[in-house]
Design an enzyme around this catalytic site. Structure first.
Site, short mmCIF file in Angstrom:
data_model
loop_
_atom_site.label_atom_id
_atom_site.label_comp_id
_atom_site.label_asym_id
_atom_site.label_seq_id
_atom_site.Cartn_x
_atom_site.Cartn_y
_atom_site.Cartn_z
N SER A 146 0.83 -1.20 0.00
CA SER A 146 0.00 0.00 0.00
C SER A 146 0.88 1.26 0.00
O SER A 146 1.65 1.44 -0.93
CB SER A 146 -0.96 -0.06 1.19
OG SER A 146 -2.00 0.89 1.04
N ASP A 223 -10.07 -5.60 -3.40
CA ASP A 223 -9.49 -4.56 -2.54
C ASP A 223 -10.40 -3.33 -2.61
O ASP A 223 -10.58 -2.75 -3.68
CB ASP A 223 -8.10 -4.25 -3.08
CG ASP A 223 -7.31 -3.30 -2.22
OD1 ASP A 223 -7.93 -2.42 -1.58
OD2 ASP A 223 -6.09 -3.42 -2.18
N HIS A 256 -7.31 -6.04 0.65
CA HIS A 256 -6.15 -5.20 0.98
C HIS A 256 -5.41 -5.68 2.23
O HIS A 256 -4.44 -5.05 2.65
CB HIS A 256 -6.65 -3.76 1.21
CG HIS A 256 -5.59 -2.70 1.07
ND1 HIS A 256 -4.98 -2.40 -0.13
CD2 HIS A 256 -5.03 -1.85 1.97
CE1 HIS A 256 -4.11 -1.43 0.04
NE2 HIS A 256 -4.11 -1.08 1.32
#
Lengths: 278, 278
Positions: A146, A223, A256
């Site tokens: 991320s 995600d 995620h």
């Protein structure tokens, strides 16, 4: 450098250290996993892992399950914190700016510029510290998740030759054009969009015509941040423009979380090992 | 039963559910990992994992790295919470009594006896719920850590034939003779030491002369709780007395953390798979 904790894991050692950071002007903590062969006097290559928003040095070490493969392959893993820390470090009451959200840039704007210099910390101070204090070689790879995927990609792209390979899970690929990136860059870097471009993986990859660090990116299709914040399609388009050696893999059903990372970290470690030991 | 969250992991699914527990008189949360073949209509065996003090359904699922092997072997894993929960559930301001510290017994003493019936929850209500709602077979194994290792061993010993195998990491082997056990048992069970013995793995193993559930116990030698709280030597002595099929393995350098569990969980899953699929 002070040892905070240590745990035996897969016959190697996970250790947390605190050290005074000159670059960040505060004490910083990092974690290192030393595979079993490092205890036997071998100098092992290092994978630097950059974590995402809200994380510390602990998330990856506790949740990714990477030590099993690192032990087999003989790779050390270093996981730094995600921002400067401490009571005198500027902060905001939000998860995507301030502490836990350093974005791997050197801030130019007050009040951030005093401590928020995560780019220099990751590129210069931390590797020097690791190489001076642990049985590691100069061979390095970098990866992250991320915000940390953004960090890994941009740092590798800005420093060709420093890492033998780069990978990322669910990276923020185009911070110029997503809320997380715009929030962080306008605070840390001000309004100079040319400066922003120097920390945008898609912008950097587009013009990466010299030495290219081979890149692997994994992205989950379930995600919830994919469309608004992550934008892997921008990275893919940039790679096509510069003929960059990028492999982008989309994974049906994955989100995620660290459950996604755990599912594919073995492939990332093998990807890095191929180049680290080449 | 309400789905709280789900994450794809190693091509299977980690799911958290909340359900009203009749036995515990409160809403309870549990996590289940369903391996990929369970989505294809196969009924898979189940490993029940009982966690230690302060834990919830999350610790094992996030930190043990078990899903990789469960996916390969085709085993579901169910991780319940460690006590009843909620504002009207009795508690103490300490980590080893009350919420997060149910000790897998049915409390007989006020104020605990209203909700603290984790033994019945694990032995009866939870398996019935799982078998009614998920694609699982009746084949079961049980494992756990610390307080949960105590739970796994005592529940298997008290219910011969229910589980094809039992294992534990760093279990509280002899709660009659350690502070954690004495604190919990005197609160939950009162002063009747005969009742305590019915929830002490070493006492139960000593007299387990009938059907015996094969047992594997792993213990780290650098575990700071080893001498005062865990006492695997009592379990070993009990096994010798009843010729119990116990394998106790001591591991140099390993501590009480999930880093220890992660290092050996693969061997535990293979140990259980041998019997679950026999």
């Amino acid at each position: 450098m002070e040892l905070i904790s240590q745990n035996k894991v897969f016959d190697g050692w996970h250790k947390q250290y605190q050290h005074p950071s000159e670059v960040l002007s505060c004490p910083m903590r990092f974690a290192i996993y030393l595979p079993p062969n490092a205890a036997q006097g071998e100098r092992v290559p290092v994978l630097y892992w950059l974590s995402g928003l809200t994380c510390s040095d602990e998330n990856f070490m506790q949740k990714a399950g990477a030590q099993r493969i690192a032990a087999q392959l003989g790779i050390a893993i270093v996981a730094p914190d995600t921002s400067p820390r401490g009571d005198d470090v500027a902060d905001e009451d939000r998860y995507d700016l301030g502490k836990g959200a350093g974005f791997y840039v050197n801030a130019t704007q007050a009040p951030w510029s005093t401590h928020y210099r995560m780019y220099d910390y990751i590129v210069q101070e931390l590797p020097a510290l690791i190489e001076a204090n642990f049985p590691v070689s100069a061979s390095k790879a970098i990866s992250g998740h991320s915000m940390g995927g953004h960090g890994a990609l941009t740092i590798a792209l800005k420093n060709p030759g420093m890492f033998s390979s780069v990978s990322a899970f669910s990276p923020i690929c185009n911070p110029l054009h997503c809320p997380w990136g715009q929030t962080a860059f306008s605070a840390y870097l001000g309004n100079d969009r040319e400066l922003w471009k120097q920390h945008d993986a898609s912008e950097l990859m587009k013009i990466a015509h010299g030495e290219q660090t081979v890149a692997l990116v994994d992205q989950g299709e379930a995600d919830t941040f994919l469309a608004e914040q992550l934008k892997p399609e921008a990275l893919q388009a940039a790679a096509q423009q510069s003929q960059y050696p990028l492999t982008l893999r989309m994974h049906s059903g994955y989100d995620h979380s660290y459950y996604f990372i755990a599912s594919f970290i073995e492939e990332h470690l093998h990807f890095h090992a191929e180049r680290l030991f080449a």
